[in-house]
Design a protein around this motif. Sequence first.
Motif, PDB file in Angstrom:
ATOM      1  N   LYS A 126       0.834  -1.260  -0.036  1.00  0.00           N
ATOM      2  CA  LYS A 126      -0.327   0.001  -0.320  1.00  0.00           C
ATOM      3  C   LYS A 126       0.703   1.053   0.016  1.00  0.00           C
ATOM      4  CE  LYS A 126      -4.221  -2.015   1.916  1.00  0.00           C
ATOM      5  NZ  LYS A 126      -4.863  -2.076   3.514  1.00  0.00           N
ATOM      6  N   VAL A 127       1.564   1.776   1.012  1.00  0.00           N
ATOM      7  CA  VAL A 127       2.719   2.191   0.477  1.00  0.00           C
ATOM      8  C   VAL A 127       3.218   2.706  -0.364  1.00  0.00           C
ATOM      9  CG1 VAL A 127       5.602   3.554   2.425  1.00  0.00           C
ATOM     10  CG2 VAL A 127       3.580   2.630   3.213  1.00  0.00           C
ATOM     11  N   ALA A 128       3.470   1.184  -1.637  1.00  0.00           N
ATOM     12  CA  ALA A 128       4.142   1.384  -2.393  1.00  0.00           C
ATOM     13  C   ALA A 128       3.744   1.841  -3.442  1.00  0.00           C
ATOM     14  CB  ALA A 128       4.362   0.252  -2.726  1.00  0.00           C
ATOM     15  N   GLN A 129       1.886   1.778  -3.296  1.00  0.00           N
ATOM     16  CA  GLN A 129       0.945   2.148  -4.423  1.00  0.00           C
ATOM     17  C   GLN A 129       1.124   3.602  -4.079  1.00  0.00           C
ATOM     18  OE1 GLN A 129      -1.944  -0.240  -3.788  1.00  0.00           O
ATOM     19  NE2 GLN A 129      -1.680  -2.021  -4.930  1.00  0.00           N
ATOM     20  N   VAL A 133       1.394   6.571  -6.472  1.00  0.00           N
ATOM     21  CA  VAL A 133       0.217   7.967  -7.090  1.00  0.00           C
ATOM     22  C   VAL A 133       0.939   8.782  -5.891  1.00  0.00           C
ATOM     23  CG1 VAL A 133      -2.410   8.650  -6.058  1.00  0.00           C
ATOM     24  CG2 VAL A 133      -1.464   6.296  -6.184  1.00  0.00           C
ATOM     25  N   ILE A 134       1.545   9.270  -5.812  1.00  0.00           N
ATOM     26  CA  ILE A 134       2.270  10.490  -5.458  1.00  0.00           C
ATOM     27  C   ILE A 134       2.636  11.210  -6.131  1.00  0.00           C
ATOM     28  CG2 ILE A 134       3.591  11.874  -3.904  1.00  0.00           C
ATOM     29  CD1 ILE A 134       2.481  10.495  -1.569  1.00  0.00           C
ATOM     30  N   ALA A 135       4.139  10.593  -6.599  1.00  0.00           N
ATOM     31  CA  ALA A 135       4.918  11.057  -7.618  1.00  0.00           C
ATOM     32  C   ALA A 135       4.072  10.970  -9.269  1.00  0.00           C
ATOM     33  CB  ALA A 135       6.385   9.429  -8.277  1.00  0.00           C
ATOM     34  N   GLY A 136       3.193  10.339  -9.240  1.00  0.00           N
ATOM     35  CA  GLY A 136       2.061  10.830 -10.541  1.00  0.00           C
ATOM     36  C   GLY A 136       1.907  11.646 -10.896  1.00  0.00           C
ATOM     37  N   LYS A 138       2.928  14.352  -8.656  1.00  0.00           N
ATOM     38  CA  LYS A 138       3.907  15.254  -9.342  1.00  0.00           C
ATOM     39  C   LYS A 138       4.402  15.545 -10.296  1.00  0.00           C
ATOM     40  CE  LYS A 138       5.939  14.447  -4.106  1.00  0.00           C
ATOM     41  NZ  LYS A 138       7.429  14.327  -3.586  1.00  0.00           N
ATOM     42  N   GLU A 139       3.984  14.737 -11.198  1.00  0.00           N
ATOM     43  CA  GLU A 139       4.790  14.848 -12.375  1.00  0.00           C
ATOM     44  C   GLU A 139       3.330  15.660 -13.158  1.00  0.00           C
ATOM     45  OE1 GLU A 139       5.496  12.040 -16.138  1.00  0.00           O
ATOM     46  OE2 GLU A 139       5.302  10.917 -14.240  1.00  0.00           O
ATOM     47  N   GLU A 140       2.700  14.903 -12.925  1.00  0.00           N
ATOM     48  CA  GLU A 140       1.087  16.192 -13.697  1.00  0.00           C
ATOM     49  C   GLU A 140       1.172  17.332 -13.382  1.00  0.00           C
ATOM     50  OE1 GLU A 140      -3.677  15.219 -14.178  1.00  0.00           O
ATOM     51  OE2 GLU A 140      -2.791  14.198 -12.787  1.00  0.00           O
ATOM     52  N   ASN A 141       1.498  17.208 -11.406  1.00  0.00           N
ATOM     53  CA  ASN A 141       1.242  18.991 -11.006  1.00  0.00           C
ATOM     54  C   ASN A 141       2.497  19.656 -12.151  1.00  0.00           C
ATOM     55  OD1 ASN A 141       1.031  20.878  -9.776  1.00  0.00           O
ATOM     56  ND2 ASN A 141       2.124  20.679  -7.996  1.00  0.00           N
ATOM     57  N   GLN A 142       3.664  18.896 -12.444  1.00  0.00           N
ATOM     58  CA  GLN A 142       5.243  19.637 -13.849  1.00  0.00           C
ATOM     59  C   GLN A 142       4.716  19.912 -14.165  1.00  0.00           C
ATOM     60  OE1 GLN A 142       7.380  20.627 -11.703  1.00  0.00           O
ATOM     61  NE2 GLN A 142       7.839  21.888 -13.542  1.00  0.00           N
ATOM     62  N   GLN A 143       3.646  18.795 -15.291  1.00  0.00           N
ATOM     63  CA  GLN A 143       3.507  19.335 -16.574  1.00  0.00           C
ATOM     64  C   GLN A 143       2.633  20.293 -17.152  1.00  0.00           C
ATOM     65  OE1 GLN A 143       1.605  14.983 -17.819  1.00  0.00           O
ATOM     66  NE2 GLN A 143       3.760  14.485 -17.771  1.00  0.00           N
ATOM     67  N   LEU A 144       1.483  20.279 -15.976  1.00  0.00           N
ATOM     68  CA  LEU A 144       0.740  21.512 -15.666  1.00  0.00           C
ATOM     69  C   LEU A 144       0.927  22.913 -15.036  1.00  0.00           C
ATOM     70  CD1 LEU A 144      -1.948  19.964 -13.476  1.00  0.00           C
ATOM     71  CD2 LEU A 144      -2.202  20.726 -16.162  1.00  0.00           C
ATOM     72  N   LYS A 145       2.384  22.738 -14.667  1.00  0.00           N
ATOM     73  CA  LYS A 145       2.648  23.854 -14.496  1.00  0.00           C
ATOM     74  C   LYS A 145       3.599  24.374 -15.907  1.00  0.00           C
ATOM     75  CE  LYS A 145       3.567  23.603  -9.670  1.00  0.00           C
ATOM     76  NZ  LYS A 145       4.804  23.469  -9.169  1.00  0.00           N
TER      77      LYS A 145
END
Length: 206
Positions: A126-129, A133-136, A138-145
Amino acid sequence: MHKFRLICLTLLSLSVSVVAHADEKRYVSDELNTWVRSGPGDNYRLLGTVNAGEEVTLLSSNEETKYGQVRDANGRTSWIPLAQLSTTPSLRTRVPDLENQVKTLTDKLTNIDTTWNQRTADMQQKVAQSDSVIAGLKEENQQLKNQLIVAKKKVDAANVQLDDKQRAIIMQWFMYGGGVAGFGLLLGLLLPHMIPSRKKKDRWMN
C-alpha cells in the motif's frame, strides 16, 4: 471360640482404621512399577503391578498400615502403599501435555508471525502504491506548470503582436490623415490661382 473372637476383633480394628474416599484421583509415583496387594498390608498376597505414572482412583485408605485401596484403568481393585500415590499428575502424563502446549504455542506463534509478515507485506504494498500515486501527481503537477508557463509565453507573444498591429494601424491612420490634410492644404493654395477673378473679366469685357 477364643480364636473366633480374636479374628472378629482384628477385623473390627481394621474396619475402624479404614477411611473411605469419594473416588479421588491419584497418580502412581514416577518410580519403577509398584506392586499391589490383595489387602492393606505387606502380609497380603501380591496381585501384580501398576505402571509408574498411571492414573488410579483412590477408594479408601487404612491409616494404620498406610495402604490405600485403588481401582486402576482396567477396573482392577487392589491395595497400594499411600506413599506411592500422588495428587499431581506424573511426569509421564505432564510431559506429553507440556509438549502439546508447547506445540500449540509454537503453532500460534508461527501463525502470528505469518499473519504479521502478511500484514507487513500488505502495508508495504500500500505504501508503494501510495508513493507511485504521489509520484504520478507530482509529475502531472509539473506538466501543468510547464503548460502554464508555455501558455503565459504565448499570451505575452500575442500581446506583443497585438501591440505591434495596433501601432501599425495607428501609424496608417496618421499617414492617411496627414496625406488628406496636406492634399487639402495644397488644394486650398492652388484653387485661388486656378479660378480667374471677376474684376479681370470685367476689364476684358470693357
